[in-house]
Design a protein around this motif. Structure first.
Motif, PDB file in Angstrom:
ATOM      1  N   VAL A 187       9.360   5.054   4.474  1.00 54.13           N
ATOM      2  CA  VAL A 187      10.385   6.031   4.075  1.00 54.13           C
ATOM      3  C   VAL A 187      10.536   7.106   5.150  1.00 54.13           C
ATOM      4  CG1 VAL A 187      10.932   7.847   2.402  1.00 54.13           C
ATOM      5  CG2 VAL A 187      10.158   5.623   1.607  1.00 54.13           C
ATOM      6  N   PHE A 188       9.400   7.588   5.667  1.00 55.34           N
ATOM      7  CA  PHE A 188       9.441   8.622   6.707  1.00 55.34           C
ATOM      8  C   PHE A 188      10.116   8.103   7.973  1.00 55.34           C
ATOM      9  CE2 PHE A 188       7.486  10.915  10.279  1.00 55.34           C
ATOM     10  CZ  PHE A 188       7.914  12.202   9.969  1.00 55.34           C
ATOM     11  N   ALA A 189       9.790   6.886   8.388  1.00 56.20           N
ATOM     12  CA  ALA A 189      10.384   6.310   9.603  1.00 56.20           C
ATOM     13  C   ALA A 189      11.893   6.106   9.432  1.00 56.20           C
ATOM     14  CB  ALA A 189       9.701   4.988   9.937  1.00 56.20           C
ATOM     15  N   GLY A 200       0.828  -1.203   0.000  1.00 55.40           N
ATOM     16  CA  GLY A 200       0.000   0.000   0.000  1.00 55.40           C
ATOM     17  C   GLY A 200       0.859   1.248   0.000  1.00 55.40           C
ATOM     18  N   PHE A 201       0.322   2.297  -0.609  1.00 60.16           N
ATOM     19  CA  PHE A 201       1.048   3.555  -0.742  1.00 60.16           C
ATOM     20  C   PHE A 201       1.334   4.182   0.622  1.00 60.16           C
ATOM     21  CE2 PHE A 201       1.029   8.209  -1.299  1.00 60.16           C
ATOM     22  CZ  PHE A 201       2.124   8.326  -2.118  1.00 60.16           C
ATOM     23  N   GLY A 202       0.361   4.148   1.526  1.00 62.77           N
ATOM     24  CA  GLY A 202       0.542   4.735   2.859  1.00 62.77           C
ATOM     25  C   GLY A 202       1.650   4.044   3.634  1.00 62.77           C
ATOM     26  N   LEU A 236      20.544   6.597   5.720  1.00 61.50           N
ATOM     27  CA  LEU A 236      19.232   6.369   6.326  1.00 61.50           C
ATOM     28  C   LEU A 236      18.397   7.647   6.303  1.00 61.50           C
ATOM     29  CD1 LEU A 236      19.553   4.147   9.506  1.00 61.50           C
ATOM     30  CD2 LEU A 236      17.812   3.981   7.765  1.00 61.50           C
ATOM     31  N   ALA A 237      19.040   8.788   6.519  1.00 59.76           N
ATOM     32  CA  ALA A 237      18.319  10.059   6.578  1.00 59.76           C
ATOM     33  C   ALA A 237      17.812  10.493   5.210  1.00 59.76           C
ATOM     34  CB  ALA A 237      19.212  11.142   7.164  1.00 59.76           C
ATOM     35  N   VAL A 238      18.501  10.112   4.153  1.00 65.77           N
ATOM     36  CA  VAL A 238      18.068  10.461   2.795  1.00 65.77           C
ATOM     37  C   VAL A 238      16.805   9.660   2.483  1.00 65.77           C
ATOM     38  CG1 VAL A 238      18.693  10.296   0.357  1.00 65.77           C
ATOM     39  CG2 VAL A 238      20.387  11.007   2.018  1.00 65.77           C
ATOM     40  N   PRO A 239      15.745  10.311   2.032  1.00 69.94           N
ATOM     41  CA  PRO A 239      14.520   9.573   1.730  1.00 69.94           C
ATOM     42  C   PRO A 239      14.740   8.548   0.618  1.00 69.94           C
ATOM     43  CG  PRO A 239      14.100  11.923   1.795  1.00 69.94           C
ATOM     44  CD  PRO A 239      15.576  11.745   1.859  1.00 69.94           C
ATOM     45  N   VAL A 279      16.034   1.970  -0.692  1.00 70.27           N
ATOM     46  CA  VAL A 279      17.304   1.300  -0.985  1.00 70.27           C
ATOM     47  C   VAL A 279      18.438   1.962  -0.205  1.00 70.27           C
ATOM     48  CG1 VAL A 279      18.941   0.700  -2.796  1.00 70.27           C
ATOM     49  CG2 VAL A 279      16.505   0.543  -3.249  1.00 70.27           C
ATOM     50  N   SER A 280      18.483   3.298  -0.253  1.00 70.25           N
ATOM     51  CA  SER A 280      19.533   4.003   0.495  1.00 70.25           C
ATOM     52  C   SER A 280      19.377   3.754   1.990  1.00 70.25           C
ATOM     53  CB  SER A 280      19.504   5.495   0.193  1.00 70.25           C
ATOM     54  OG  SER A 280      18.278   6.071   0.600  1.00 70.25           O
ATOM     55  N   GLY A 281      18.152   3.674   2.479  1.00 67.26           N
ATOM     56  CA  GLY A 281      17.924   3.371   3.891  1.00 67.26           C
ATOM     57  C   GLY A 281      18.412   1.983   4.261  1.00 67.26           C
TER      58      GLY A 281
END
Length: 172
Positions: free
Chosen positions: A39-41, A31-33, A88-91, A94-96
């Motif tokens: 990503v936000f977390a 789901g999109f949410g 991790l901080a970059v939205p 994959v980078s996270g």
């Protein structure tokens, strides 16, 4: 411009495309949410860890400098931790994930050794020794190689100075 820098824009574009593809895939699966929340977390965790890793790196550097030890290992460990927290901080998912992996101790140790080897190859031996301490060198047992003997200089006219003029080729 260095040869490798030509590919930086292409690599950044590829990273953005991969991030978008993974985000869309996670959005379709969960789901999109949920994808936005993930990503936000991850970004929020990265921002918290960025401060913690920065302080940890600074304390490690200061303690090594105070003890009179080479600070290279603490600096490279701090750089790897900061890179992990920054990723991790970059939205992005994959980078996270890559940033989270860099914070896991065994992966962090491997990354630190890679940074150290790369640094040792790019700086002089004296600077590398100042950063990381004395190097460990492997010595292979076997038949000794003959050491080249330095060439003896040619002595002309008993070693007295000879006056002359230097003429560059092509300019007479």
């Amino acid at each position: 411009m260095r040869r490798g820098l030509r590919f930086v824009p292409l690599a950044l574009l590829l990273a953005v495309v991969v991030e978008l593809a993974v985000f869309v895939g996670v959005g379709r699966a969960f789901g999109f949410g949920a994808a936005v929340l993930l990503v936000f977390a991850a970004s929020l965790l990265g921002l918290v860890l960025l401060r913690r890793e920065g302080m940890r790196a600074w304390r490690g550097f200061r303690s090594a400098a105070t003890a009179g030890q080479p600070p290279g290992q603490q600096v490279t460990d701090g750089l790897v931790g900061l890179a992990g927290a920054l990723l991790l901080a970059v939205p992005g998912l994959v980078s996270g994930l890559i940033g989270l992996l860099l914070l896991v101790p065994p992966v962090r140790r491997l990354a630190r050794l890679g940074v150290q080897r790369t640094t040792e190859r790019r700086v002089s031996s004296m600077v590398a020794g100042d950063l990381f301490g004395p190097r460990t060198v492997r010595v292979r047992q076997g038949a000794p190689r003959p050491t080249p003997q330095p060439e003896q200089p040619v002595v002309v006219d008993g070693g007295r100075a000879i006056e002359g003029e230097i003429i560059e080729p092509g300019r007479h």
